[in-house]
Scaffold this motif. Structure first.
Motif, PDB file in Angstrom:
ATOM      1  N   PRO A  42      -1.697  -0.901   6.205  1.00  0.00           N
ATOM      2  CA  PRO A  42      -2.811   0.050   6.313  1.00  0.00           C
ATOM      3  C   PRO A  42      -3.301   0.573   4.958  1.00  0.00           C
ATOM      4  N   GLY A  43      -2.432   0.627   3.960  1.00  0.00           N
ATOM      5  CA  GLY A  43      -2.850   1.081   2.629  1.00  0.00           C
ATOM      6  C   GLY A  43      -3.953   0.236   2.035  1.00  0.00           C
ATOM      7  N   LEU A  44      -4.045  -1.012   2.468  1.00  0.00           N
ATOM      8  CA  LEU A  44      -5.105  -1.895   1.985  1.00  0.00           C
ATOM      9  C   LEU A  44      -6.467  -1.385   2.438  1.00  0.00           C
ATOM     10  N   ALA A  45      -6.532  -0.862   3.662  1.00  0.00           N
ATOM     11  CA  ALA A  45      -7.794  -0.326   4.168  1.00  0.00           C
ATOM     12  C   ALA A  45      -8.252   0.846   3.303  1.00  0.00           C
ATOM     13  N   CYS A  46      -7.324   1.709   2.909  1.00  0.00           N
ATOM     14  CA  CYS A  46      -7.673   2.868   2.072  1.00  0.00           C
ATOM     15  C   CYS A  46      -8.191   2.422   0.712  1.00  0.00           C
ATOM     16  N   ARG A  47      -7.473   1.487   0.087  1.00  0.00           N
ATOM     17  CA  ARG A  47      -7.907   0.991  -1.225  1.00  0.00           C
ATOM     18  C   ARG A  47      -9.238   0.265  -1.127  1.00  0.00           C
ATOM     19  N   LEU A  69      -7.721  -8.685  -4.266  1.00  0.00           N
ATOM     20  CA  LEU A  69      -6.662  -7.722  -4.575  1.00  0.00           C
ATOM     21  C   LEU A  69      -6.658  -7.363  -6.054  1.00  0.00           C
ATOM     22  N   LYS A  70      -6.841  -8.347  -6.915  1.00  0.00           N
ATOM     23  CA  LYS A  70      -6.883  -8.077  -8.355  1.00  0.00           C
ATOM     24  C   LYS A  70      -7.999  -7.096  -8.705  1.00  0.00           C
ATOM     25  N   ALA A  71      -9.095  -7.152  -7.959  1.00  0.00           N
ATOM     26  CA  ALA A  71     -10.233  -6.264  -8.219  1.00  0.00           C
ATOM     27  C   ALA A  71      -9.957  -4.820  -7.805  1.00  0.00           C
ATOM     28  N   LEU A  72      -8.879  -4.594  -7.039  1.00  0.00           N
ATOM     29  CA  LEU A  72      -8.571  -3.242  -6.550  1.00  0.00           C
ATOM     30  C   LEU A  72      -7.834  -2.375  -7.544  1.00  0.00           C
ATOM     31  N   GLY A  73      -7.264  -2.962  -8.575  1.00  0.00           N
ATOM     32  CA  GLY A  73      -6.460  -2.147  -9.480  1.00  0.00           C
ATOM     33  C   GLY A  73      -6.247  -2.809 -10.825  1.00  0.00           C
ATOM     34  N   GLU A  74      -5.336  -2.238 -11.572  1.00  0.00           N
ATOM     35  CA  GLU A  74      -5.042  -2.726 -12.917  1.00  0.00           C
ATOM     36  C   GLU A  74      -3.984  -3.825 -12.923  1.00  0.00           C
ATOM     37  N   CYS A  75      -3.002  -3.727 -12.021  1.00  0.00           N
ATOM     38  CA  CYS A  75      -1.846  -4.620 -12.065  1.00  0.00           C
ATOM     39  C   CYS A  75      -1.614  -5.276 -10.705  1.00  0.00           C
ATOM     40  N   PHE A  76      -1.797  -6.582 -10.649  1.00  0.00           N
ATOM     41  CA  PHE A  76      -1.531  -7.356  -9.435  1.00  0.00           C
ATOM     42  C   PHE A  76      -0.228  -8.106  -9.633  1.00  0.00           C
ATOM     43  N   GLU A 103       1.871  -0.797  -5.460  1.00  0.00           N
ATOM     44  CA  GLU A 103       1.822  -0.532  -4.028  1.00  0.00           C
ATOM     45  C   GLU A 103       1.783  -1.845  -3.250  1.00  0.00           C
ATOM     46  N   ALA A 104       2.754  -2.018  -2.353  1.00  0.00           N
ATOM     47  CA  ALA A 104       2.789  -3.211  -1.504  1.00  0.00           C
ATOM     48  C   ALA A 104       1.655  -3.126  -0.485  1.00  0.00           C
ATOM     49  N   LEU A 105       0.826  -4.180  -0.428  1.00  0.00           N
ATOM     50  CA  LEU A 105      -0.348  -4.157   0.442  1.00  0.00           C
ATOM     51  C   LEU A 105      -0.412  -5.312   1.434  1.00  0.00           C
ATOM     52  N   VAL A 106       0.216  -6.443   1.104  1.00  0.00           N
ATOM     53  CA  VAL A 106       0.101  -7.636   1.946  1.00  0.00           C
ATOM     54  C   VAL A 106       1.442  -8.356   2.003  1.00  0.00           C
TER      55      VAL A 106
END
Length: 178
Positions: free
Chosen positions: A161-166, A19-26, A63-66
């Motif tokens: 589902p937003g996790l699949a897009c990211r 998850l950290k690898a998907l964006g700037e702010c986890f 964005e809430a993902l999990v």
């Protein structure tokens, strides 16, 4: 279920690191952490007793993902899982994957249909925490059990589902990331 969500269900290693690898702010939004009754599946896997239950929502760039739930024996808070008591908004993944003494069971995929107790719990928490309904009729997720010095800790993660897009965007931009 999309291929991207299936990949998340089977992805080895730390979900936190992915998850950290998907964006700037986890960030970790802690919903609750307390001694609470177990769900039927947790009782089957962990057995009877008093357990510390921690429920969180994991976000990337706001964005809430999990939605995640971890369960550990309350007695282990004075032993192998003592770091759980003071975890707060820090990710559980760091505790689990930074310690070579922690062993993990194989990942188990889950599909929680609308109307079931697990799906209702996730949907209720999601709405309260984000102000939006759970974005899918089915909650796809996974679980595994971690063990440290004989004490077991079960983790369940439900993927929005937003996790699949990211994740798909990450795979497209970096084919080596699986």
């Amino acid at each position: 279920m999309s291929l991207a969500l299936r990949r998340w269900q089977r992805a080895p290693g730390s979900l936190t690191a992915r998850l950290k690898a998907l964006g700037e702010c986890f960030e970790v939004l802690t919903l609750r952490q307390r001694v609470a009754p177990l769900l039927a599946e947790e009782k089957r896997v962990l057995g009877p007793g008093r357990y510390l239950v921690r429920e969180v929502i994991l976000k990337v760039d706001g964005e809430a993902l999990v939605w995640a739930r971890s369960v550990a024996p309350a007695r282990s808070l004075a032993g192998p899982w003592r770091a759980l008591a003071g975890l707060g908004t820090r990710p559980l993944g760091q505790l689990l994957f930074d310690d070579a003494r922690v062993a993990r069971s194989p990942l188990r995929p889950h599909r929680l249909g609308r109307g079931g107790p697990g799906h209702r719990r996730i949907a209720r928490d999601w709405l309260q925490a984000t102000g939006a309904p759970w974005p899918a009729g089915v909650a796809h997720g996974r679980s595994s059990v971690f063990e440290r010095r004989g004490a077991r800790l079960r983790v369940f993660e439900a993927f929005a589902p937003g996790l699949a897009c990211r994740g798909a965007a990450k795979l497209t931009s970096n084919p080596g990331w699986k």
